[in-house]
Design an enzyme around this catalytic site. Structure first.
Site, PDB file in Angstrom:
ATOM      1  N   PHE A   1       2.705   4.888  -2.206  1.00 14.93           N
ATOM      2  CA  PHE A   1       1.444   4.309  -1.741  1.00 14.93           C
ATOM      3  C   PHE A   1       0.704   3.557  -2.841  1.00 14.93           C
ATOM      4  O   PHE A   1      -0.521   3.544  -2.887  1.00 14.93           O
ATOM      5  CB  PHE A   1       0.550   5.390  -1.111  1.00 14.93           C
ATOM      6  CG  PHE A   1       1.012   5.805   0.255  1.00 14.93           C
ATOM      7  CD1 PHE A   1       0.457   5.255   1.395  1.00 14.93           C
ATOM      8  CD2 PHE A   1       2.040   6.723   0.402  1.00 14.93           C
ATOM      9  CE1 PHE A   1       0.898   5.612   2.648  1.00 14.93           C
ATOM     10  CE2 PHE A   1       2.496   7.098   1.651  1.00 14.93           C
ATOM     11  CZ  PHE A   1       1.919   6.527   2.790  1.00 14.93           C
TER      12      PHE A   1
ATOM     13  N   CYS B   1      -2.843   5.718  12.639  1.00 14.67           N
ATOM     14  CA  CYS B   1      -3.187   6.924  11.909  1.00 14.67           C
ATOM     15  C   CYS B   1      -4.219   6.730  10.814  1.00 14.67           C
ATOM     16  O   CYS B   1      -5.339   7.219  10.916  1.00 14.67           O
ATOM     17  CB  CYS B   1      -1.908   7.516  11.323  1.00 14.67           C
ATOM     18  SG  CYS B   1      -2.162   9.069  10.492  1.00 14.67           S
TER      19      CYS B   1
END
Length: 453
Positions: free
Chosen positions: A250, A261
């Site tokens: 990430f 999400c």
């Protein structure tokens, strides 16, 4: 065990088919009759790798069944999974109407044995307690019920793998026997089991996704700083990722996070925190930073190409990440809307390997949807890589030059080999990159691993 799953979206269907594969008898229900008809015919009505084969195998084996009316399911099911949608309102509040409607359709069971109702959906803290109180007040005394929270941590595009190889299994339960039975049910899966109370389990899911949102927004802001200072963000990200306290995941810069999400859960946490008197200022800032990224890409295009209202631009990729057809809160939609708003008259074409059917409903009408990347590129003055589908990496320089009027590529995912393309006469502009920097991903995982809701 006999299991029932209410909700046949990616989470519910993967959960049901996964447990069927492990030898359990599973009934999967959904109020969408059309979806159930397709599943009964062996077709999964959305794109998720390996899921259709898993479903078909267990339907054929008789371990997985489908239906629209869950009123009879407690007569046979030992555990009932609630995997319905919990969309967020404009103010960030997670809507629980589907959860309450599904719970109110659960009928009575005559054997006197306790049933376990498991919330898989992402919900506000305290929802499991509210659901248990609601069920106990409606059901007669001979129908004991325990509600637990077992949040899902699946990634779209990797849902089947994440079911069988979970990073962790969080079990939030108030009843020790229910907790033990749920651990037994998940015993064939490889991930570590973490027991906690129900409120902690609910908050753990929201906190996990909010943390990822913060990390991604930080990565994108550092990438913007790298562009302004002449640094190379992928090299920076690799150096950061090698620090075990940070890790490589990430840290990929690009057009930002989307999907069903991260945006929803981050907003839900902010709303919950505001109501609880513990404002989440970092998460709020991450949400605002993410919202600005499509505009940043528009400004890059404005800098690279003059007179945009008279230009033709291709969007390569529409889904919020590769491996899915999900367009919920996809950066590509915000990008297209921003281009059309700021430059009326601009011609936009688009292509996505999986999301074409969804795109017809969600893209602005002025965007022409194409059947291939080559078709989308034809006659364009520039192209934007909005989703890092592997097939776009395979497009050779000569195709860009032959199909496009001007071979200008804005790589919004750092997918392409910019140095190689630039050397062959294609202008390729990456994200947070030095001009001509190599395409090496530097071991950094992009935001393609966003979780489900």
């Amino acid at each position: 065990m006999r299991l029932a799953v209410i909700g046949a979206g990616i989470v519910g269907l993967t959960t049901g088919a996964g447990f069927a594969e492990l030898g359990h008898q599973v009934d999967c229900y959904d109020v969408d009759a059309g979806k159930i008809k397709q599943l009964m015919r062996g077709r999964v009505p959305y794109y998720e790798p390996d899921l259709e084969a898993l479903v078909a195998r267990n339907v054929e084996a008789g371990r997985l069944r489908f239906g629209c009316n869950p009123e009879r399911l407690p007569l046979e099911a030992d555990v009932i999974f609630m995997a319905v949608g919990t969309p967020s309102a404009a103010d960030g509040q997670l809507r629980l109407s589907y959860l309450w409607e599904a719970a109110d359709r659960i009928g009575e069971w005559p054997d006197g044995n306790a049933r376990i109702v498991v919330i898989k959906s992402t919900v506000p803290v305290g929802t499991a307690e509210r659901l248990e109180s609601r069920l106990r007040s409606r059901l007669p005394a001979h129908c004991p019920v325990h509600v637990a929270s077992v949040p899902e941590f699946m990634r779209e595009g990797h849902a089947v793998r994440d079911f069988f190889e979970p990073s962790r299994i969080v079990i939030g339960a108030a009843n020790p026997e229910a907790a033990s039975r749920l651990e037994q049910l998940h015993g064939a899966l490889s991930g570590p089991v973490v027991h906690m109370d129900r409120r902690s389990a609910e908050l753990a899911k929201l906190a996990s996704n909010a943390a990822l949102a913060v990390k991604l927004s930080f990565a994108n802001e550092i990438a913007a700083l790298a562009e302004q200072t002449g640094a190379d963000y992928p090299a920076i990200a690799r150096a950061m990722g090698l620090d075990p306290r940070i890790g490589p995941h990430f840290l990929g810069a690009g057009l930002g996070f989307g999907g069903s999400c991260l945006p929803k859960d981050a907003r839900g946490l902010v709303r919950l925190a505001d109501e609880a008197g513990a404002p989440q200022t970092l998460v709020s800032a991450a949400i605002r930073a993410n919202a600005l990224l499509p505009l940043r890409m528009v400004r890059k295009l404005e800098a690279a190409l003059s007179d945009l209202p008279r230009r033709k631009v291709a969007l390569l990729g529409l889904a919020f990440k590769p491996g899915t057809d999900d367009l919920r809160e996809a950066p590509s939609l915000r990008l297209a809307a921003e281009l059309l708003r700021r430059h009326p008259g601009i011609t936009l074409t688009a292509y996505d390997p999986a999301a074409g059917r969804m795109a017809k409903r969600l893209l602005p009408g002025a965007v022409r949807l194409c059947d291939s990347a080559e078709e989308a590129l034809h006659g364009t003055d520039a192209a934007i890589i909005a989703t890092d589908w592997p097939e776009f990496r395979q497009i050779p320089a000569n195709v860009f030059k032959k199909r496009m009027k001007r071979a200008i590529i804005l790589d919004g995912r750092n997918l392409l080999d910019a140095a190689a393309l630039n050397a062959q006469g294609v202008v390729c502009i990456g994200t947070g990159r030095l001009p001509g920097a190599a395409s090496e991903s530097c071991g950094v995982e992009t935001d393609r691993s966003s979780l489900l809701s």
